[in-house]
Write a protein that holds these residues in place. Structure first.
Motif, mmCIF file in Angstrom:
data_model
loop_
_atom_site.group_PDB
_atom_site.id
_atom_site.type_symbol
_atom_site.label_atom_id
_atom_site.label_comp_id
_atom_site.label_asym_id
_atom_site.label_seq_id
_atom_site.Cartn_x
_atom_site.Cartn_y
_atom_site.Cartn_z
ATOM 1 N N ARG A 74 1.221 -1.149 -0.513
ATOM 2 C CA ARG A 74 0.218 0.321 0.069
ATOM 3 C C ARG A 74 0.294 0.907 -0.058
ATOM 4 O O ARG A 74 0.947 2.486 -0.511
ATOM 5 C CB ARG A 74 -0.985 0.083 1.273
ATOM 6 N N ARG A 76 4.156 2.254 -1.387
ATOM 7 C CA ARG A 76 4.494 1.966 -2.809
ATOM 8 C C ARG A 76 3.795 1.951 -3.823
ATOM 9 O O ARG A 76 3.970 2.992 -4.256
ATOM 10 C CB ARG A 76 5.247 0.561 -3.096
ATOM 11 N N ARG A 77 2.490 1.676 -3.171
ATOM 12 C CA ARG A 77 0.697 2.368 -4.341
ATOM 13 C C ARG A 77 1.265 3.487 -3.975
ATOM 14 O O ARG A 77 0.799 4.651 -5.351
ATOM 15 C CB ARG A 77 0.070 1.785 -3.854
ATOM 16 N N ALA A 78 1.335 4.256 -2.774
ATOM 17 C CA ALA A 78 0.987 5.582 -2.675
ATOM 18 C C ALA A 78 1.730 6.775 -3.052
ATOM 19 O O ALA A 78 1.599 7.531 -3.019
ATOM 20 C CB ALA A 78 0.851 5.848 -0.951
ATOM 21 N N GLY A 79 2.962 6.047 -3.718
ATOM 22 C CA GLY A 79 3.842 6.798 -4.371
ATOM 23 C C GLY A 79 5.166 6.891 -3.437
ATOM 24 O O GLY A 79 5.690 6.295 -3.056
ATOM 25 N N ASP A 80 5.243 8.528 -3.537
ATOM 26 C CA ASP A 80 7.046 8.350 -2.820
ATOM 27 C C ASP A 80 6.927 8.788 -1.245
ATOM 28 O O ASP A 80 6.206 9.668 -0.399
ATOM 29 C CB ASP A 80 7.004 10.682 -2.791
ATOM 30 N N ARG A 81 6.872 7.537 -0.378
ATOM 31 C CA ARG A 81 6.835 7.846 0.893
ATOM 32 C C ARG A 81 7.947 6.743 1.032
ATOM 33 O O ARG A 81 8.908 6.062 0.864
ATOM 34 C CB ARG A 81 5.773 6.694 1.027
ATOM 35 N N ASP A 202 13.612 1.995 -16.141
ATOM 36 C CA ASP A 202 11.903 2.592 -15.783
ATOM 37 C C ASP A 202 11.734 1.550 -13.933
ATOM 38 O O ASP A 202 10.429 1.641 -14.167
ATOM 39 C CB ASP A 202 10.938 2.241 -16.236
ATOM 40 N N ARG A 204 11.812 1.705 -9.672
ATOM 41 C CA ARG A 204 11.717 3.563 -9.036
ATOM 42 C C ARG A 204 12.633 3.384 -7.922
ATOM 43 O O ARG A 204 13.350 5.366 -7.889
ATOM 44 C CB ARG A 204 10.519 3.591 -8.090
ATOM 45 N N ASP A 205 13.222 2.486 -7.557
ATOM 46 C CA ASP A 205 14.477 2.650 -5.881
ATOM 47 C C ASP A 205 15.084 1.223 -6.314
ATOM 48 O O ASP A 205 15.258 0.396 -7.559
ATOM 49 C CB ASP A 205 13.570 2.889 -5.384
#
Length: 228
Positions: A74, A76-81, A202, A204-205
């Motif tokens: 959840r 990771r789906r929320a973005g920049d956490r 592509d 993210r981290d």
């Protein structure tokens, strides 16, 4: 803690008060940490992060309502956490590989030495990954069996030979400093390679890079090329 080391803000997530108490004693201010909040269930993590600025989430994997894997997914789906360091008592390959698939930046067993936990939290808070060396090979072998590469996203041919070397090192859980020492290049050069790898694939981290490396056979589970 030295004057050059910034304090690391930590959110603790574990359903056992006794465990959280032990973590507080290890991750204390004198060692360079600040516990900004604590949660007893993964369902409480979003609200805790909304109220507190954390650098890293130390997340138990087995909890009664929302477990650590779902809570990590959840976030990771929320973005920049903040990155997640998975923490578990269980030497469970499926559980730990599931944490990687969910987007955790690494994992450490609860019976690890305090020094390893401190290093793991600092490493993940700094944007790198930590894979507990005692179980990494087996966990990633399990991940490799569960995840199959997708030809549509197979972009390895876009990488230079050196970028592929760096991706392999990331897949083994090496930090930028360790990669620089292993490949005999500067840390600045490593950072440049990492940025290009993320852009070309592509990703993210670093956690996503580790998953990609194993998913596409860049890394074969086994001993890390550099020892911690």
């Amino acid at each position: 803690m030295t004057g050059a080391e910034p304090e690391v803000r930590v959110l603790l997530v574990d359903d056992q008060e006794l465990v959280r108490s032990g973590l507080r004693r290890i991750l204390r201010r004198r060692a360079g940490f600040v516990i900004v909040d604590e949660c007893a269930d993964g369902a409480d993590v979003p609200a805790a992060l909304a109220a507190n600025d954390a650098d890293v989430v130390v997340m138990d994997l087995r909890m009664k309502r929302v477990d650590g894997i779902e809570a990590t997914r959840r976030l990771r789906r929320a973005g920049d956490r903040p990155p997640v360091l998975a923490l578990t008592t269980f030497d469970d390959d499926e559980l730990l590989s599931g944490a990687l698939r969910a987007g955790a930046a690494g994992f450490v067993l609860k019976d690890s030495p305090a020094e390893d936990l401190i290093r793991a939290v600092r490493t993940v808070a700094a944007g790198e990954c930590w894979l507990d060396p005692t179980v990494t090979a087996r966990v990633l072998a399990t991940y490799r069996q569960a995840a199959r590469p997708s030809p549509a996203h197979h972009r390895l041919d876009q990488l230079t030979a050196r970028e592929r070397d760096v991706l392999e090192a990331i897949g083994h859980g090496l930090s930028n400093t360790e990669i620089a020492a292993t490949l005999f290049i500067s840390e600045v050069t490593v950072k440049s390679h990492v940025g290009r790898i993320f852009a070309k694939l592509d990703l993210r981290d670093r956690a996503a890079a580790i998953v990609y490396a194993f998913d596409h056979g860049v890394v074969t589970p086994g001993p890390n090329p550099a020892s911690r």
